[in-house]
Motif scaffolding. Structure first.
Motif, PDB file in Angstrom:
ATOM      1  N   GLY B 629       0.999  -1.783   0.036  1.00 48.29           N
ATOM      2  CA  GLY B 629       0.306   0.116  -0.018  1.00 48.29           C
ATOM      3  C   GLY B 629       0.344   0.880   0.020  1.00 48.29           C
ATOM      4  O   GLY B 629       1.866   1.245   0.154  1.00 48.29           O
ATOM      5  N   LEU B 630       0.165   2.411  -0.300  1.00 59.01           N
ATOM      6  CA  LEU B 630       0.811   3.527  -0.273  1.00 59.01           C
ATOM      7  C   LEU B 630      -0.306   4.455   0.385  1.00 59.01           C
ATOM      8  O   LEU B 630      -0.170   5.616  -0.022  1.00 59.01           O
ATOM      9  N   GLU B 631      -0.056   4.870   1.314  1.00 56.83           N
ATOM     10  CA  GLU B 631      -0.479   6.136   2.211  1.00 56.83           C
ATOM     11  C   GLU B 631       0.159   6.688   3.791  1.00 56.83           C
ATOM     12  O   GLU B 631       0.822   5.719   4.297  1.00 56.83           O
ATOM     13  N   ALA B 632       0.055   7.196   4.624  1.00 58.63           N
ATOM     14  CA  ALA B 632       0.437   7.683   5.454  1.00 58.63           C
ATOM     15  C   ALA B 632      -0.570   8.466   6.279  1.00 58.63           C
ATOM     16  O   ALA B 632      -1.872   9.214   5.569  1.00 58.63           O
ATOM     17  N   GLN B 633      -0.560   8.585   7.158  1.00 54.20           N
ATOM     18  CA  GLN B 633      -0.809  10.221   8.246  1.00 54.20           C
ATOM     19  C   GLN B 633      -0.461  10.536   9.259  1.00 54.20           C
ATOM     20  O   GLN B 633       1.288   9.799   9.772  1.00 54.20           O
ATOM     21  N   ILE B 634      -0.134  11.863   9.099  1.00 50.16           N
ATOM     22  CA  ILE B 634       0.492  12.409  10.000  1.00 50.16           C
ATOM     23  C   ILE B 634      -0.435  13.168  11.148  1.00 50.16           C
ATOM     24  O   ILE B 634      -1.185  13.424  11.021  1.00 50.16           O
ATOM     25  N   CYS B 635      -0.080  13.790  11.572  1.00 50.45           N
ATOM     26  CA  CYS B 635      -1.032  14.775  12.614  1.00 50.45           C
ATOM     27  C   CYS B 635       0.427  16.219  12.974  1.00 50.45           C
ATOM     28  O   CYS B 635       1.423  15.961  13.789  1.00 50.45           O
ATOM     29  N   TYR B 636       0.175  17.521  12.407  1.00 47.04           N
ATOM     30  CA  TYR B 636       0.929  18.500  12.407  1.00 47.04           C
ATOM     31  C   TYR B 636       1.085  19.586  13.495  1.00 47.04           C
ATOM     32  O   TYR B 636      -0.381  20.226  14.312  1.00 47.04           O
ATOM     33  N   ASN B 637       2.107  19.095  14.366  1.00 46.84           N
ATOM     34  CA  ASN B 637       2.115  21.142  15.917  1.00 46.84           C
ATOM     35  C   ASN B 637       3.109  21.886  15.409  1.00 46.84           C
ATOM     36  O   ASN B 637       3.790  21.062  14.842  1.00 46.84           O
ATOM     37  N   PRO B 638       2.226  23.046  14.858  1.00 52.40           N
ATOM     38  CA  PRO B 638       3.336  24.003  14.379  1.00 52.40           C
ATOM     39  C   PRO B 638       4.182  24.243  15.329  1.00 52.40           C
ATOM     40  O   PRO B 638       4.124  24.673  16.282  1.00 52.40           O
ATOM     41  N   SER B 639       5.363  25.196  14.852  1.00 58.40           N
ATOM     42  CA  SER B 639       6.701  24.927  15.927  1.00 58.40           C
ATOM     43  C   SER B 639       5.897  26.899  16.066  1.00 58.40           C
ATOM     44  O   SER B 639       6.071  26.821  17.352  1.00 58.40           O
ATOM     45  N   ASN B 640       5.156  27.479  15.717  1.00 56.06           N
ATOM     46  CA  ASN B 640       5.063  28.900  15.583  1.00 56.06           C
ATOM     47  C   ASN B 640       4.103  29.113  14.883  1.00 56.06           C
ATOM     48  O   ASN B 640       3.545  28.440  14.184  1.00 56.06           O
ATOM     49  N   LEU B 641       3.633  30.559  15.043  1.00 55.14           N
ATOM     50  CA  LEU B 641       2.289  31.154  14.199  1.00 55.14           C
ATOM     51  C   LEU B 641       3.413  31.455  13.420  1.00 55.14           C
ATOM     52  O   LEU B 641       4.327  31.547  13.168  1.00 55.14           O
ATOM     53  N   THR B 642       2.287  31.695  12.034  1.00 53.11           N
ATOM     54  CA  THR B 642       3.024  32.099  11.058  1.00 53.11           C
ATOM     55  C   THR B 642       2.263  33.818  10.926  1.00 53.11           C
ATOM     56  O   THR B 642       1.451  33.944  11.067  1.00 53.11           O
ATOM     57  N   TYR B 643       3.450  34.489  10.404  1.00 53.29           N
ATOM     58  CA  TYR B 643       3.167  35.908  10.192  1.00 53.29           C
ATOM     59  C   TYR B 643       2.994  37.070   9.054  1.00 53.29           C
ATOM     60  O   TYR B 643       4.165  37.342   8.102  1.00 53.29           O
TER      61      TYR B 643
END
Lengths: 292, 796
Positions: B629-643
């Protein structure tokens, strides 16, 4: 979706049929034409009626703008869009096209009618001011035939007209007089909003002197009748900025605006003045262009 | 100005769809513009009942009794439910997103006009609406607290007597920055300017009002709720906590959403009523609020009275900014913001300038008005912050007799100062402010405009030029700092490539019209080379998408956009290993070219991502340790806000006779970092700028002295039309975010944040001949005229 209270619906096939239905329905019956004022009020449940009599089927009978003798006659079912597009009307009374350009939006103008506007008798409504300015008369038909009343008599107060329980407005008549023109100015917070204030003027001139003039205001008080003092002040005088200023001051005095979200009393009085000047100035300009 | 011809050439051409970033038409539009969308009100279920809510006609009253007899007797009515009925089930109150409570249906008192009092369930929407007219409520009218400035007066009526030991209308206090250090700078400054600045209460007013359809399957114990929500996963968790239903038996579906702007972040009593109605009747129940209900009762925005102070040297070096804010939170604190930020991100009120000190104190109060203090495209109160600083800078320019552009250029944070920590603790990631400002001035023809203004002024004409420069803080946020009701603001993402090379991307966010189905497909396309048309983007269904906190605060691209890019890279890494087996070389000998791997030095030996996908599910062994199979899952926790940031210039003309303001030109230069789809970005900017015209010139939810809402219909609450806005002139710079995987910063709210001060600054600039330094929104003709007469009064 806002929904109205329950009501009966009937569709009239002729004017006489409509009057018959009105007679049957009594106090709780109401005519619906374009519906752009009535239906929102019903959906907000500010107004409830037992029966709505739909007269949109009468457009063939009552939708017209035509010249007859020294009058222009407009059927009560003539829609805003037709008033806007009528070259006959624009040539005789440019005030109509001025006003229609700033009435609501195309969706409303496609459905709303002259008769509906006058019968709704909202003090902020533009066409009442236009018809007052043009000294229109209104043809009201009932079971016993027709009667003709002046705009002064037609308008009894906010949301009140001379049209009786089993009667309907069928035609508006506008007298054509030579040497005249007219104009309409309105200030609104946003396109399609009701007027903060508006002013219409009609001027007739001969030999460089104003032979007659009329001014009608909207949205500056319950009264939509003309202002005789302005007519008196202008008659027999040559047009000038001073004269327009005098008329503007009279307009500001004559009105009785109320403060609301659209503006303060002082601002609305100021607009009555400013817009009256503009309408008179434009009317005279148009007369001069015709002469040239 | 941009001509029609040049704009035509910039239109997206779907015959040349980009495999990745670039201008392309939106995948969702064929459905949406043909009326083939599926919105909550389109949901029709067999046997579905309808719910209508009776609302309080008054702002503050004690409920003495409720008589439902006549309503219950109406033919077609299934049930009438009051607050007392809910109280029996322990459901009369619910938590807000700000650790307050809000009445689902009033039990003791009504606290704002439009508050939910009872509801009718009936066989049709019409009957339900007729039924509530027949409910008879006996109210004992109480004195309302309407004027926010008097809410803390000792004789003000107590609104929240439901809270234990509560004796006044105080909601919370909050402060940020260094009061003492700021005082020292102010004490020693050459120039101090003070100005009260009001941001009136406005409403998000999305085209689609709020609503829900609740279905309870008693056999499975499963609740399904179709609802107008910008945050389906967060809502599901809250429903589980409130109702006691197990979370795995709750499915929240946000179908197509007709605009949100923050309005659809909170949980409204109507959603809970629909759930209760489904449980009570055993039938599916639909609730759709009408326009007046939406405007009167759902989350408003702004409502800040800001006392601004700015300190500077006499040659225009800005030293410090200080403000005290009086915040009106209505009857219940329903603010939707990260829990540690009761004033949202108002702390960025230091703007784009390099200061020595800054301080803000805030007092928030309860009033007898609708609850909220929510978004409206404000990035958690940054709209208010930017309005404050950009108005204050203009006031300073006025007092110093300096050009407002020159004053801003003199004070910008310099590119080499990034990452820049502000005096209130925000770490701006990247910025090239002067470049954006100079570009906007060039596009506007700033110097020529000033010359023209001088000539017009000499003729008695009123022309104004207004500038605003904003820095946004979006993409909430790092979970160490940011959570809503204890839920960290990270977002999951899942990508599956099917055997034939078509892909499905599952997101935790939820579009309300922003174009996620296109933008996110393009992000993945850029990373793995599958065309966007081959990538299905799914979101809004909690059963079929990974957990995350939803779409608001311009967070979708900064958070889920990062997640989408990273999950695609994870898939690509796996694909590379499979490719190494297919091409019989080592992983290190492979080179990626968008859409395929080839052997280094031999481009003829290559496999496409589609071939790899088939292989991953196909016959034959895979390299050792690789699952099929070709699949993935992640959870992204931003290190900072963007401006993100931008430079806006507005040109207005005012009719001296009528005081009507005409926006003649508007130049918007935005920097949102990496740009994914120019057309969608421009659309977001155009919408936000139009919003800005609305707020600056016409929008306000006002109340009379009895607390009656004066903006309860779109005849009274004005929203701008195409006729009030000019042909927008947009430009851009690109300063990528250093910590974001693709350098994107988010664009959703930039224009709403940045445009109101530019327009107000332009109007005030036009009124300079009258000696005017400030005027409050909304700048309706009447308010402008009164200002010209020297009689300006605050709008609150």
């Amino acid at each position: 979706m806002q929904v109205p209270a329950p009501f009966q619906y009937a569709r009239a096939t002729t004017v006489d049929h409509a009057i018959e239905l009105l007679n049957e329905g009594g106090e709780g019956a109401r005519i619906v034409a374009g519906g752009h004022s009535l239906l929102p009020m019903m959906k907000l449940r500010l107004a409830n009626f037992d029966t709505l009599i739909d007269i949109n089927g009468l457009h063939d009978e009552l939708g017209y703008v035509r010249e007859e003798g020294d009058e222009i006659r407009i059927g009560a079912m003539t829609r805003h869009r037709e008033l806007l597009e009528s070259d006959l009307l624009a040539a005789a009374f440019p005030i109509f096209r001025d006003a229609e350009h700033v009435i609501a939006d195309p969706v409303v103008r496609n459905r709303g009618t002259l008769g509906g506007s006058l019968c709704q008798a909202d003090p902020s409504e533009d066409l009442s001011a236009v018809c007052t300015t043009l000294d229109a008369s209104c043809v009201i038909r009932g079971r016993d035939g027709e009667r003709v009343v002046s705009m002064e008599d037609f308008h009894r107060g906010p949301y009140e007209t001379a049209v009786g329980e089993a009667e309907m407005l069928v035609e508006i008549r506008l007298p054509i007089r030579p040497g005249g023109s007219s104009a309409y100015f309105k200030v609104e917070r946003r396109a399609g909003d009701w007027a903060v204030a508006s002013s219409g003027a009609a001027v007739w001139m001969s030999n460089g002197v104003i032979s007659d003039a009329r001014v009608g205001l909207a949205a500056v008080g319950p009264n939509t009748t003309g202002i005789p003092a302005i007519s008196e002040a202008l008659r027999g005088r040559a047009p000038s900025e001073e004269l327009f200023a005098q008329a503007g001051a009279l307009a500001a005095q004559a009105c009785s605006p109320a403060v609301d979200m659209r503006g303060t009393v002082e601002y609305k009085r100021h607009l009555a003045d400013e817009l009256t000047r503009r309408a008179l100035r434009k009317s005279v300009e148009r007369i001069n262009e015709q002469g040239a | 100005m941009t001509t029609v011809e040049t704009r035509l050439t910039e239109f997206a051409d779907n015959n040349e769809k980009p495999v990745g970033y670039g201008r392309m038409l939106r995948k969702e539009d064929p459905r949406l513009i043909r009326g083939q969308g599926n919105f909550v009100d389109d949901v029709q279920l067999p046997g579905m009942l309808h719910l209508a809510i009776l609302r309080s006609p008054v702002a503050h009253a004690r409920i003495k009794s409720i008589d439902t007899t006549a309503a219950a007797a109406l033919e077609g009515v299934v049930a009438i439910v009051t607050g007392a009925d809910l109280a029996e089930k322990g459901l009369a109150w619910m938590p807000t997103l700000s650790n307050d409570v809000q009445a689902v249906l009033a039990t003791d008192k009504v606290r704002f006009q439009g508050q939910e009092v009872a509801f009718a369930i009936a066989k049709s929407r019409y009957i339900a609406r007729d039924a509530i007219e027949l409910i008879n409520v006996d109210y004992e009218i109480l004195s309302p607290v309407v004027d926010v400035r008097k809410a803390l007066d000792p004789d003000a009526a107590l609104i929240r007597d439901d809270l234990k030991d509560k004796t006044d209308n105080h909601c919370f206090d909050w402060e940020t920055g260094d009061a003492a250090a700021t005082q020292v700078v102010f004490d020693n400054a050459d120039v101090v300017v003070t100005q009260e600045i009001i941001y009136p209460r406005v409403h998000p007013a999305p085209m689609e009002t709020c609503g829900a359809v609740a279905l309870f399957d008693a056999v499975e114990g499963q609740l399904t709720l179709w609802s107008t929500t910008q945050a389906p996963h967060a809502h599901r968790t809250v429903y589980a906590l409130v109702s006691g239903l197990p979370e795995h038996k709750i499915r929240v579906i946000a179908p197509d959403i007709g605009g949100g702007f923050g309005n659809k972040v909170p949980i409204y009593p109507g959603y809970v009523c629909a759930i209760v109605a489904a449980l009570v009747t055993g039938k599916p129940v639909k609730w759709m609020e009408d326009r007046s209900e939406n405007l009167m009762s759902t989350g408003f925005a702004r409502d800040y009275i800001m006392n601004g102070e700015i300190a500077a040297t006499k040659d225009g070096k800005i030293l410090a900014v200080r403000t005290h804010v009086l915040a009106d939170h209505g009857a219940f604190n329903g603010t939707a913001a990260p829990i540690k930020y009761p004033a949202g991100f108002f702390g960025v009120f230091t703007g784009s300038y390099d200061l020595e000190a800054a301080y803000c104190s805030m007092t928030a109060v309860y009033t007898n008005k609708a609850p909220g203090g929510v978004a409206y495209a404000c990035s958690f109160r940054i709209t208010e912050a930017v309005y404050l600083i950009e108005r204050m800078v203009d006031c300073l320019a006025y007092d110093l007799k300096m050009d407002p552009a020159e004053l801003r250029l003199k004070n910008f944070i310099k590119p080499e100062q990034f990452p820049y920590t502000t005096k209130t603790g925000w770490v701006y990631d990247s910025g090239e402010y002067e470049r954006g400002m100079r570009l906007a001035m060039e596009l506007a023809g700033y110097d020529e405009l000033r010359k023209e203004q001088e000539e017009r002024r000499a003729r008695g004409e009123l022309m104004g030029i207004g500038i605003s420069f904003f820095t946004e803080a979006v993409g909430a946020g790092p979970r160490k700092d940011m959570d809503i009701l204890g839920l960290g603001m990270a977002d999951g993402c899942e990508l599956r490539i099917h055997p034939t090379g078509k892909a499905v991307l599952r997101l935790s966010v939820k579009s309300q019209g922003q174009g996620h189905e296109t933008t996110f497909a393009q992000i993945v396309a850029e990373e793995i080379g599958i065309p966007p048309s081959d990538i299905q983007v799914l979101e809004g269904d909690t059963d079929n998408t990974p957990f995350g906190l939803g779409t608001y605060g311009s967070r979708s691209t900064p958070v889920s956009g990062a997640a989408a890019a990273l999950v695609a890279r994870k898939v690509r890494d796996k694909a590379q290993i499979i490719a190494s087996g297919m091409l019989e070389v080592s992983v290190a000998d492979l080179e990626w070219e968008k859409g395929s791997f080839h052997v280094k030095g031999d481009p003829t030996k290559s496999v496409t991502i589609q071939e790899i996908a088939f292989k991953s599910y196909g016959a034959g062994d895979l390299p050792e340790g690789i699952e099929g199979g070709l699949e993935a899952q992640i959870c992204y926790n931003p290190s900072n806000l963007t401006y993100p940031f931008g430079a806006y210039i507005c040109v207005v003309d005012i009719d001296p006779g009528t005081a009507v303001v005409k926006v003649r030109r508007f130049i918007a230069v935005d920097d949102c970092g990496t740009r994914i789809n120019e057309m969608i970005i421009e659309g977001q900017v155009h919408g936000g700028l139009t919003d800005g015209v609305g707020m600056a010139l016409m929008e306000m939810i006002a109340f009379d002295e009895d607390g009656n809402c004066l903006g309860a219909s779109l005849m009274d609450y004005l929203i701008p039309t195409a006729l009030e806005v000019p042909d927008w002139e947009t430009g851009h710079t690109v300063t990528p975010s250093p910590h974001h995987p693709i350098g994107a910063k988010g664009i959703g709210e930039s224009a709403t944040v940045g445009s109101p001060p530019a327009i107000v600054n332009a109007v005030v600039d036009a009124l300079k001949p009258f000696g005017i330094r400030h005027a409050d929104m909304p700048l309706t003709p009447s308010r402008v005229w009164e200002t010209m007469q020297g009689r300006h009064v605050p709008s609150i």
